[in-house]
Write an enzyme that holds these catalytic residues in place. Structure first.
Site, PDB file in Angstrom:
ATOM      1  N   CYS A   2       4.038 -83.952 -80.367  1.00  0.00           N
ATOM      2  CA  CYS A   2       4.484 -85.065 -81.213  1.00  0.00           C
ATOM      3  C   CYS A   2       5.956 -84.953 -81.621  1.00  0.00           C
ATOM      4  O   CYS A   2       6.468 -83.852 -81.824  1.00  0.00           O
ATOM      5  CB  CYS A   2       3.645 -85.118 -82.470  1.00  0.00           C
ATOM      6  SG  CYS A   2       1.889 -85.206 -82.109  1.00  0.00           S
ATOM      7  N   ARG A  27       9.372 -83.988 -75.310  1.00  0.00           N
ATOM      8  CA  ARG A  27       8.272 -83.216 -75.881  1.00  0.00           C
ATOM      9  C   ARG A  27       6.924 -83.632 -75.277  1.00  0.00           C
ATOM     10  O   ARG A  27       5.929 -82.943 -75.483  1.00  0.00           O
ATOM     11  CB  ARG A  27       8.230 -83.415 -77.403  1.00  0.00           C
ATOM     12  CG  ARG A  27       9.501 -82.960 -78.075  1.00  0.00           C
ATOM     13  CD  ARG A  27       9.588 -83.494 -79.483  1.00  0.00           C
ATOM     14  NE  ARG A  27       8.869 -82.672 -80.425  1.00  0.00           N
ATOM     15  CZ  ARG A  27       9.399 -81.681 -81.119  1.00  0.00           C
ATOM     16  NH1 ARG A  27      10.660 -81.386 -80.966  1.00  0.00           N
ATOM     17  NH2 ARG A  27       8.684 -80.986 -81.975  1.00  0.00           N
ATOM     18  N   TRP A  72       1.210 -86.831 -79.017  1.00  0.00           N
ATOM     19  CA  TRP A  72       0.575 -86.103 -77.909  1.00  0.00           C
ATOM     20  C   TRP A  72      -0.790 -85.720 -78.440  1.00  0.00           C
ATOM     21  O   TRP A  72      -0.909 -84.924 -79.374  1.00  0.00           O
ATOM     22  CB  TRP A  72       1.410 -84.875 -77.566  1.00  0.00           C
ATOM     23  CG  TRP A  72       0.974 -84.150 -76.338  1.00  0.00           C
ATOM     24  CD1 TRP A  72       1.327 -84.421 -75.048  1.00  0.00           C
ATOM     25  CD2 TRP A  72       0.114 -83.002 -76.269  1.00  0.00           C
ATOM     26  NE1 TRP A  72       0.741 -83.522 -74.192  1.00  0.00           N
ATOM     27  CE2 TRP A  72      -0.010 -82.637 -74.905  1.00  0.00           C
ATOM     28  CE3 TRP A  72      -0.575 -82.246 -77.219  1.00  0.00           C
ATOM     29  CZ2 TRP A  72      -0.781 -81.556 -74.484  1.00  0.00           C
ATOM     30  CZ3 TRP A  72      -1.344 -81.172 -76.797  1.00  0.00           C
ATOM     31  CH2 TRP A  72      -1.440 -80.842 -75.436  1.00  0.00           C
ATOM     32  N   ASN A  98       3.386 -84.216 -87.349  1.00  0.00           N
ATOM     33  CA  ASN A  98       3.403 -83.336 -86.171  1.00  0.00           C
ATOM     34  C   ASN A  98       2.714 -82.045 -86.589  1.00  0.00           C
ATOM     35  O   ASN A  98       3.011 -81.502 -87.647  1.00  0.00           O
ATOM     36  CB  ASN A  98       4.857 -83.064 -85.770  1.00  0.00           C
ATOM     37  CG  ASN A  98       4.953 -82.091 -84.595  1.00  0.00           C
ATOM     38  OD1 ASN A  98       3.972 -81.839 -83.904  1.00  0.00           O
ATOM     39  ND2 ASN A  98       6.137 -81.552 -84.386  1.00  0.00           N
ATOM     40  N   GLY A  99       1.767 -81.584 -85.785  1.00  0.00           N
ATOM     41  CA  GLY A  99       1.088 -80.330 -86.111  1.00  0.00           C
ATOM     42  C   GLY A  99      -0.418 -80.502 -86.104  1.00  0.00           C
ATOM     43  O   GLY A  99      -0.935 -81.517 -85.638  1.00  0.00           O
ATOM     44  N   GLU A 469       5.449 -67.442 -60.746  1.00  0.00           N
ATOM     45  CA  GLU A 469       6.244 -68.621 -61.096  1.00  0.00           C
ATOM     46  C   GLU A 469       6.062 -69.729 -60.045  1.00  0.00           C
ATOM     47  O   GLU A 469       5.927 -70.904 -60.380  1.00  0.00           O
ATOM     48  CB  GLU A 469       7.721 -68.222 -61.256  1.00  0.00           C
ATOM     49  CG  GLU A 469       8.666 -69.351 -61.572  1.00  0.00           C
ATOM     50  CD  GLU A 469       8.267 -70.199 -62.765  1.00  0.00           C
ATOM     51  OE1 GLU A 469       7.427 -69.781 -63.569  1.00  0.00           O
ATOM     52  OE2 GLU A 469       8.779 -71.321 -62.853  1.00  0.00           O
ATOM     53  N   LYS A 473       4.512 -73.438 -60.851  1.00  0.00           N
ATOM     54  CA  LYS A 473       5.287 -74.645 -60.558  1.00  0.00           C
ATOM     55  C   LYS A 473       4.476 -75.603 -59.695  1.00  0.00           C
ATOM     56  O   LYS A 473       4.428 -76.794 -59.945  1.00  0.00           O
ATOM     57  CB  LYS A 473       6.580 -74.241 -59.848  1.00  0.00           C
ATOM     58  CG  LYS A 473       7.754 -75.072 -60.144  1.00  0.00           C
ATOM     59  CD  LYS A 473       8.544 -74.650 -61.354  1.00  0.00           C
ATOM     60  CE  LYS A 473       7.770 -74.438 -62.616  1.00  0.00           C
ATOM     61  NZ  LYS A 473       8.547 -73.872 -63.689  1.00  0.00           N
ATOM     62  N   GLU A 476       1.645 -77.233 -61.722  1.00  0.00           N
ATOM     63  CA  GLU A 476       2.165 -78.181 -62.714  1.00  0.00           C
ATOM     64  C   GLU A 476       2.446 -79.553 -62.104  1.00  0.00           C
ATOM     65  O   GLU A 476       2.091 -80.571 -62.673  1.00  0.00           O
ATOM     66  CB  GLU A 476       3.489 -77.674 -63.295  1.00  0.00           C
ATOM     67  CG  GLU A 476       3.361 -76.771 -64.479  1.00  0.00           C
ATOM     68  CD  GLU A 476       4.726 -76.468 -65.086  1.00  0.00           C
ATOM     69  OE1 GLU A 476       4.918 -76.801 -66.249  1.00  0.00           O
ATOM     70  OE2 GLU A 476       5.593 -75.903 -64.390  1.00  0.00           O
ATOM     71  N   HIS A 492      -9.898 -56.614 -54.681  1.00  0.00           N
ATOM     72  CA  HIS A 492     -10.682 -56.393 -55.895  1.00  0.00           C
ATOM     73  C   HIS A 492     -11.337 -57.680 -56.374  1.00  0.00           C
ATOM     74  O   HIS A 492     -11.774 -57.754 -57.523  1.00  0.00           O
ATOM     75  CB  HIS A 492      -9.795 -55.779 -56.988  1.00  0.00           C
ATOM     76  CG  HIS A 492      -9.251 -54.440 -56.597  1.00  0.00           C
ATOM     77  ND1 HIS A 492     -10.009 -53.298 -56.604  1.00  0.00           N
ATOM     78  CD2 HIS A 492      -8.036 -54.072 -56.123  1.00  0.00           C
ATOM     79  CE1 HIS A 492      -9.277 -52.276 -56.178  1.00  0.00           C
ATOM     80  NE2 HIS A 492      -8.069 -52.723 -55.872  1.00  0.00           N
ATOM     81  N   LYS A 587       7.500 -81.015 -72.324  1.00  0.00           N
ATOM     82  CA  LYS A 587       8.655 -80.139 -72.076  1.00  0.00           C
ATOM     83  C   LYS A 587       8.730 -79.044 -73.125  1.00  0.00           C
ATOM     84  O   LYS A 587       9.138 -77.925 -72.840  1.00  0.00           O
ATOM     85  CB  LYS A 587       9.938 -80.988 -72.084  1.00  0.00           C
ATOM     86  CG  LYS A 587      11.191 -80.210 -71.742  1.00  0.00           C
ATOM     87  CD  LYS A 587      11.172 -79.759 -70.291  1.00  0.00           C
ATOM     88  CE  LYS A 587      12.279 -78.794 -69.948  1.00  0.00           C
ATOM     89  NZ  LYS A 587      11.952 -78.041 -68.714  1.00  0.00           N
TER      90      LYS A 587
HETATM   91  C1  AGP Z   1       7.597 -74.515 -67.267  1.00  0.00           C
HETATM   92  O1  AGP Z   1       7.615 -75.148 -66.024  1.00  0.00           O
HETATM   93  C2  AGP Z   1       6.531 -74.941 -68.104  1.00  0.00           C
HETATM   94  N1  AGP Z   1       6.565 -76.335 -68.318  1.00  0.00           N
HETATM   95  C3  AGP Z   1       6.121 -74.102 -69.308  1.00  0.00           C
HETATM   96  O2  AGP Z   1       5.365 -73.052 -68.828  1.00  0.00           O
HETATM   97  C4  AGP Z   1       7.231 -73.529 -70.223  1.00  0.00           C
HETATM   98  O3  AGP Z   1       7.954 -72.566 -69.541  1.00  0.00           O
HETATM   99  C5  AGP Z   1       6.578 -72.940 -71.483  1.00  0.00           C
HETATM  100  O4  AGP Z   1       5.949 -73.955 -72.200  1.00  0.00           O
HETATM  101  C6  AGP Z   1       7.568 -72.204 -72.355  1.00  0.00           C
HETATM  102  O5  AGP Z   1       8.539 -73.073 -72.851  1.00  0.00           O
HETATM  103  P1  AGP Z   1       9.864 -72.545 -73.483  1.00  0.00           P
HETATM  104  O6  AGP Z   1      10.569 -71.771 -72.448  1.00  0.00           O
HETATM  105  O7  AGP Z   1      10.602 -73.769 -73.908  1.00  0.00           O
HETATM  106  O8  AGP Z   1       9.487 -71.676 -74.666  1.00  0.00           O
END
Ligand code: AGP
Length: 592
Positions: A2, A27, A72, A98-99, A469, A473, A476, A492, A587
């Site tokens: 939010c 956000r 959100w 927000n929260g 990573e 990616k 996502e 394993h 984000k």
């Molecule tokens: C990255 O592609 C992601 N969207 C997510 O994992 C992000 O890295 C994570 O939420 C941490 O965010 P920050 O680096 O702003 O703390």
């Protein structure tokens, strides 16, 4: 998550409020709304984008007060009823939140017993009614919000007003960020400073358990005991969020292609005239510490895995923790720990929670962030900025590379190891080569992967960190289930999932682990996997799919992460998805 904006005293609050919501759209949100007082209280809200909200909010608004919100969904589905602003039963209190209020059920029960009704499912609507319940008794909004704060459990930032008095806007904060922006005869409020910078660069940051009242001229803030606190005004020039794609079709592609200048900027900032440019006190604290604790989330956590190795290789001992895990079981290895938080946004709620714990223990702490002026930047003892430029795409790319490059420099500075500069510059040659020559090949692989439902990434050592990573990616932005497995762990368990046609992407760039990885490749090939090898010349075999020139292998996160980023990007594109704004993600993750 939010986003909140609010204004009092602006002659034309529509522009600021709606542009502010647009600025906060990084956000992530599913619905948006505004409230103002123009010939009576008006609340306009709907599911969908801020652009849609702009279409339904009248062009001319005469109101001394205006609040706005992007939601959100946490409590209740994204629908119009659950969209903020919320209005209480007797239309006396309007607010945005927000929260998360943890004891909302108990508070709702209390209000239901008092005859209150609810049109939606949010915890926020309950708080609007709870404030009203107190306000109808004491006729004092400030007193009511203080009484309600004493009842709330959870994290929140609220902006509140009553249609009975549009000369005052009320704020309350615990856990979720809330900033007041001071203007000439107006006051602004927002979740972070970015929406306000078009009108002011003078801010007050509310601390937890503070609340206050804003008028056109004044901002009066109170602490938990109800005493006025004299807040320091912070003057910050904050980088405006640019929505300029600079000719690229998507931010993700633009940001992958900004990796090279970003790392160059980091070198130019932190290494000048043949000397590292880190605060000597920071370097001293790091050297004197007997244990470095890295804490981060998501992609930034993956950067901390790489960084942890750099510090170990520089002679330090180090641990890496996922913030949301550490927060519930904080451990402090060593006698003199030093904490490094890594966060692109500087606003991640899990990390802000960790910072509170760190401060309670009076420990030294550094944040590595891309966002100057963010909550973590302002509140950590030391802060190193990534200077990567705003990252708009939800999937972090250039910020990840910048984090690992900066960590490489910082770790090297402990032993004045200048070799890192040449190694980084060599790694950038690979980045350039991939950008200029490898994209068609990567796109062709993406076409082969786009209809798959399960993809595995394998690697060992630095290649495993990169696999994690790469896998994050891909999932996502493509919604394909993907897992990263350390080569040695295959037998394993995970190998049970390998069947005829399962794609397995393998990184082979770490000479220490390359031959073991070749063994793993044969194991999955024997079970029908389709292998895609990404290797460096020195370690390459004829059948490898992508082979790049050699570089200092500890810099794989800088040199070849773009292969993984392009791959995820092209798979998303091939599937026709919204690559910059994947479903359910934000984000900046501002709720725990
Ligand atoms: C990255 O592609 C992601 N969207 C997510 O994992 C992000 O890295 C994570 O939420 C941490 O965010 P920050 O680096 O702003 O703390």
């Amino acid at each position: 998550m939010c986003g909140i904006v609010g204004a009092i005293g602006l002659k034309e609050p529509r522009g600021y409020t709606l542009r502010g919501l647009k600025t906060l759209d990084y956000r992530g949100y599913d619905s948006a709304g505004v409230a103002f007082f123009d010939n009576g209280l008006k609340i306009i809200k709907d599911v969908g984008s801020v652009e849609h909200l702009m279409d339904i909010v009248p062009n001319r608004i005469k109101s001394n007060i205006m609040i706005g919100h992007t939601r959100w969904a946490t409590h209740g589905v994204p629908n119009k009823e659950n969209t903020h602003p919320h209005l209480s039963n007797h239309k006396a209190i309007c607010l945005v939140h927000n929260g998360v209020i943890e004891n909302f059920m108990e508070l709702k029960k209390f209000l239901l017993e008092k005859g209150y009704e609810f049109y939606g499912d949010t915890d926020s609507e309950i708080v609007a009614n709870l404030i009203e319940y107190h306000y109808l008794e004491n006729k004092d909004v400030l007193k009511s919000i203080k009484e309600v704060m004493d009842l709330l459990k959870g994290n929140y930032a609220f902006v509140v007003f009553t249609p009975d008095d549009t000369n005052h806007l009320y704020v309350m904060k615990k856990g979720s960020p809330l900033i007041v922006g001071k203007g000439n005869n107006f006051n602004l409020v927002a979740s972070d400073a970015s929406p306000m910078i078009e009108l002011t660069n003078t801010f007050i940051e509310l601390d937890d358990n503070e609340y206050g009242v804003l008028s056109n001229k004044d901002a009066t803030i109170y602490n938990q005991a109800g005493e006025v606190v004299s807040k320091e005004y912070i003057h910050k020039d904050i980088e405006a969020i640019s929505h300029d794609l600079k000719g690229y079709p998507h931010y993700m592609l633009k940001e992958i292609e900004e990796i090279e200048p970003t790392v160059e900027r980091i070198i130019d900032t932190y290494y000048v005239d043949d000397e590292f440019q880190f605060d000597p006190n920071l370097v001293k604290s790091l050297k004197e510490s007997d244990h470095i604790i890295f804490i981060a989330c998501g992609t930034s956590y993956h950067a901390s895995l790489v960084g942890g190795r750099y510090f170990e290789d520089a002679g330090q001992s180090a641990s890496r923790f996922i913030a949301s895990e550490w927060a519930f079981h904080p451990t402090f290895p060593g006698q003199k720990p030093f904490i490094i938080l890594i966060s692109q946004s500087g606003e991640t709620a899990d990390l802000i929670h960790c910072l509170k714990i760190i401060k309670e223990h009076n420990l030294n702490c550094l944040v590595i962030t891309n966002t100057g002026g963010s909550t973590l930047d302002r509140n950590c003892q030391y802060s190193l900025l990534l200077h990567a430029g705003i990252e708009v795409s939800v999937a972090s790319t250039k910020a990840y590379v910048a984090q690992t490059a900066l960590l490489a420099l910082l770790a090297a500075s402990l032993n004045n190891n200048k070799r890192v500069i040449k190694d980084l510059k060599d790694a950038l040659k690979i980045v350039r080569d991939i950008k200029n020559n490898y994209k068609p090949r990567i796109q062709a692989i993406a076409e082969e992967l786009k209809d798959k439902t399960n993809i595995f990434y394998l690697g060992r050592g630095f290649d495993y960190f990169l696999s994690l990573e790469a896998s994050l990616k891909l999932k996502e932005v493509s919604y394909i289930h993907s897992e990263a497995v350390p080569g040695g762990e295959l037998k394993h368990g995970p190998i049970a999932l390998i069947e005829e046609g399962t794609p397995v992407i393998v990184f082979i760039t770490d000479p220490e682990t390359a031959s073991s990885m070749r063994g793993n490749i044969e194991e999955v090939r024997a079970r029908g996997a389709i292998i895609y090898e990404i290797s460096t010349k020195f370690l390459a075999k004829e059948e490898d799919n992508i082979v790049v020139n050699d570089y200092a292998y500890y810099l794989s996160s800088v040199a070849i992460s773009s292969v993984a980023f392009y791959l995820a990007y092209y798979v998303s594109l091939a599937k026709g998805l919204n690559v910059d704004k994947p479903r359910n993600l934000a984000k900046s993750v501002t709720v725990e």
